[in-house]
Design a protein around this motif. Structure first.
Motif, PDB file in Angstrom:
ATOM      1  N   THR A   1      21.077 -85.816   2.705  1.00  0.00           N
ATOM      2  CA  THR A   1      21.334 -86.951   2.102  1.00  0.00           C
ATOM      3  C   THR A   1      22.800 -87.137   1.751  1.00  0.00           C
ATOM      4  N   GLU A   2      23.339 -85.867   1.628  1.00  0.00           N
ATOM      5  CA  GLU A   2      24.900 -85.721   1.651  1.00  0.00           C
ATOM      6  C   GLU A   2      25.546 -86.216   2.779  1.00  0.00           C
ATOM      7  N   LEU A   3      25.188 -85.556   3.903  1.00  0.00           N
ATOM      8  CA  LEU A   3      25.750 -85.871   5.138  1.00  0.00           C
ATOM      9  C   LEU A   3      25.507 -87.297   5.650  1.00  0.00           C
ATOM     10  N   ARG A   4      24.382 -87.933   5.233  1.00  0.00           N
ATOM     11  CA  ARG A   4      24.001 -89.427   5.498  1.00  0.00           C
ATOM     12  C   ARG A   4      25.161 -90.030   4.931  1.00  0.00           C
ATOM     13  N   THR A   5      25.271 -89.836   3.549  1.00  0.00           N
ATOM     14  CA  THR A   5      26.581 -90.542   2.700  1.00  0.00           C
ATOM     15  C   THR A   5      27.511 -90.323   3.387  1.00  0.00           C
TER      16      THR A   5
ATOM     17  N   ASN B   1      28.381 -89.631   6.486  1.00  0.00           N
ATOM     18  CA  ASN B   1      28.586 -90.300   7.509  1.00  0.00           C
ATOM     19  C   ASN B   1      28.936 -91.885   7.479  1.00  0.00           C
ATOM     20  N   ASP B   2      27.993 -92.350   6.569  1.00  0.00           N
ATOM     21  CA  ASP B   2      28.076 -93.691   6.130  1.00  0.00           C
ATOM     22  C   ASP B   2      29.625 -94.075   5.904  1.00  0.00           C
ATOM     23  N   SER B   3      29.910 -93.166   4.913  1.00  0.00           N
ATOM     24  CA  SER B   3      31.480 -93.311   4.444  1.00  0.00           C
ATOM     25  C   SER B   3      32.571 -93.196   5.521  1.00  0.00           C
ATOM     26  N   LEU B   4      32.099 -92.174   6.507  1.00  0.00           N
ATOM     27  CA  LEU B   4      32.969 -91.999   7.563  1.00  0.00           C
ATOM     28  C   LEU B   4      32.963 -93.361   8.502  1.00  0.00           C
ATOM     29  N   GLN B   5      31.871 -93.871   8.794  1.00  0.00           N
ATOM     30  CA  GLN B   5      31.589 -95.012   9.468  1.00  0.00           C
ATOM     31  C   GLN B   5      32.350 -96.308   8.984  1.00  0.00           C
ATOM     32  N   GLY B   6      32.169 -96.267   7.757  1.00  0.00           N
ATOM     33  CA  GLY B   6      32.980 -97.327   6.920  1.00  0.00           C
ATOM     34  C   GLY B   6      34.509 -97.403   7.093  1.00  0.00           C
ATOM     35  N   ALA B   7      34.936 -96.327   6.846  1.00  0.00           N
ATOM     36  CA  ALA B   7      36.398 -96.035   7.017  1.00  0.00           C
ATOM     37  C   ALA B   7      36.728 -96.020   8.518  1.00  0.00           C
ATOM     38  N   ASN B   8      35.921 -95.575   9.524  1.00  0.00           N
ATOM     39  CA  ASN B   8      36.140 -95.891  10.924  1.00  0.00           C
ATOM     40  C   ASN B   8      36.401 -97.370  11.275  1.00  0.00           C
ATOM     41  N   GLU B   9      35.356 -98.177  10.783  1.00  0.00           N
ATOM     42  CA  GLU B   9      35.376 -99.561  11.027  1.00  0.00           C
ATOM     43  C   GLU B   9      36.489-100.264  10.271  1.00  0.00           C
ATOM     44  N   LYS B  10      37.086 -99.684   9.263  1.00  0.00           N
ATOM     45  CA  LYS B  10      38.245-100.419   8.630  1.00  0.00           C
ATOM     46  C   LYS B  10      39.288 -99.753   9.341  1.00  0.00           C
ATOM     47  N   LEU B  11      39.525 -98.597   9.714  1.00  0.00           N
ATOM     48  CA  LEU B  11      40.566 -98.180  10.664  1.00  0.00           C
ATOM     49  C   LEU B  11      40.609 -98.972  12.030  1.00  0.00           C
ATOM     50  N   LYS B  12      39.649 -99.189  12.584  1.00  0.00           N
ATOM     51  CA  LYS B  12      39.317-100.331  13.785  1.00  0.00           C
ATOM     52  C   LYS B  12      39.970-101.621  13.663  1.00  0.00           C
TER      53      LYS B  12
END
Length: 448
Positions: free
Chosen positions: A171-175, A177-188
């Motif tokens: 759950t921690e890793l999923r959270t 990962n979701d946070s990183l994906q959101g950050a990655n999309e924001k960076l893109k």
């Protein structure tokens, strides 16, 4: 009578303890003497009742009982031993020939063996040792079974704990990962927005370049989708379209305003270098390497007579072949290639005429399909409806479905930008200061 005598070495408490029960003192003496010499601790009792008293007083490993005794015979005595001390091994000593009595002792007392009188010393010692070995094995079996049960319970508890920890970590890793994906999309998103800002630098010089890079980028993307190129390459082509004229940032105003068709040889030589200069400007940016390679070859021709390396056909990157065509099509209409501005239809005629010489025929065909309104694959953004909203009707939380462009061609806000009260005030202030009226395209999800 109870005799609690022990072997001479009383310190050795690990030696097995044997209880001999018989109503004949001489037999008890013989058994005591025999087993003492073999290292056993020996207790003796002259009746079954006396034997029970002794058993209550201390642990006994093995009982040897005579069959025929007054008051309580061997079968009765051993039956009580079995019931009260089932862990104690039981042997029957008998000279009695009644088989029925022996069977009764076996059934009631569940004896390990019966020994007939007179006995052989070696045989009786061997039987006792075998009985004690069996008892030791039974103890070890019970210990191992108990150990197994305990370890199984511990493993179950450990597994449950591990499962909980794994689930918590997952759950921690999923959270994360979701946070990183959101950050990655924001960076893109921020990356593309930054590129759009860069692409407006040259357009701020005024003239007829306003909006040119964005139009070229969009048309290039549509052609690439029509040719069914992979998403990564489509993105690189789109970025190349935004940045393809960034090399002109150092041009003099005179060169910037001169149509290519009217340039003198020195001007044309300087003009052609802007593609290479763009590649040099973008060289430090690793993420733009693909786009810079597309931009650097934009003056190559399909027939191999281009600049600077005279590449031809498939030796020219597909992204470059698309970019060159899209850029020329827009340049013809804004008057940077020709002395006068051409209509879209006139530009199409020139493009078709250059198929196979300056342009890749399959890219020309794709352009004609795109311009002709041929159905093409929708992107996620295109599957979202939009509405036109005047600045006075804008509300916080609205999301732009297109870039917000000033009439001068200046990029004000990029697509997907979420409006807030501060931005809305700035848009309205910009309108008042310039005497303008802006219209924003706002996303409306079809589900709503």
């Amino acid at each position: 009578m109870i005799d609690a005598s022990v072997a001479p070495d009383t310190a050795d408490t690990k030696m097995p303890t044997i209880l001999c029960v018989d109503d004949e003192p001489n037999i008890l003496s013989s058994l005591r003497r025999l087993f003492r010499t073999k290292g056993f601790q020996v207790r003796v009792a002259e009746s079954g009742q006396a034997g029970l008293v002794l058993l209550e007083a201390e642990p006994i490993d093995l009982v040897i009982s005579d069959m025929r005794m007054p008051e309580m015979d061997g079968a009765q005595f051993l039956a009580q031993v079995r019931e009260r001390w089932p862990d104690t091994m039981r042997l029957l000593l008998t000279g009695y020939s009644d088989v029925t009595s022996i069977i009764d002792a076996i059934n009631r007392g569940e004896i390990y063996r019966y020994i007939t009188k007179p006995w052989d010393d070696n045989d009786i010692v061997l039987i006792v040792r075998h009985a004690l070995e069996r008892r030791a094995l039974e103890h070890e079996k019970q210990r191992l079974e108990a150990l197994t049960v305990r370890q199984n319970e511990e493993l179950k508890a450990l597994n449950a704990s591990l499962e909980a920890k794994v689930e918590a970590r997952t759950t921690e890793l999923r959270t994360a990962n979701d946070s990183l994906q959101g950050a990655n999309e924001k960076l893109k998103t921020n990356f593309v927005t930054s590129i759009k800002v860069f692409s407006t630098l040259i357009e701020m010089r005024g003239g007829n370049l306003a909006g040119h890079s964005r139009r070229v980028a969009d048309l290039s993307r549509r052609i690439a989708l029509k040719l069914q190129l992979d998403n990564k390459l489509v993105q690189e082509i789109f970025v190349a379209g935004l940045l393809h004229e960034i090399g002109k940032v150092g041009f003099a105003d005179e060169l910037l305003s001169t149509p290519v068709a009217t340039m003198k040889p020195p001007q044309l030589e300087a003009y052609r270098k802007h593609a290479v200069q763009a590649e040099q400007l973008l060289l430090p940016l690793q993420d733009l390497r693909g786009a810079s390679e597309i931009i650097s070859a934009q003056f190559e021709r399909f027939d191999g007579t281009g600049f600077p390396e005279r590449r031809s056909e498939e030796n020219i990157p597909i992204g470059t072949r698309i970019l060159t065509l899209a850029s020329d099509y827009d340049n013809m209409q804004i008057g940077t290639l020709t002395q006068s501005r051409l209509s879209p239809e006139e530009a199409r005629i020139i493009i078709v005429h250059g198929s196979g010489t300056r342009y890749d025929p399959k890219v020309v065909t794709a352009l004609m399909d795109v311009l002709g309104g041929t159905p093409r694959e929708e992107t996620e953004r295109e599957r979202t409806e939009e509405m036109r909203v005047m600045s006075r009707d804008l509300k916080a939380g609205m999301v732009l479905s297109r870039d917000l462009i000033a009439p001068s061609g200046l990029l004000m806000l990029s697509v997907d930008h979420v409006l807030d009260a501060r931005l809305i005030r700035k848009i309205m202030d910009f309108e008042r200061s310039g005497g303008l009226q802006l219209t924003a395209h706002i996303r409306v999800d079809r589900k709503t």
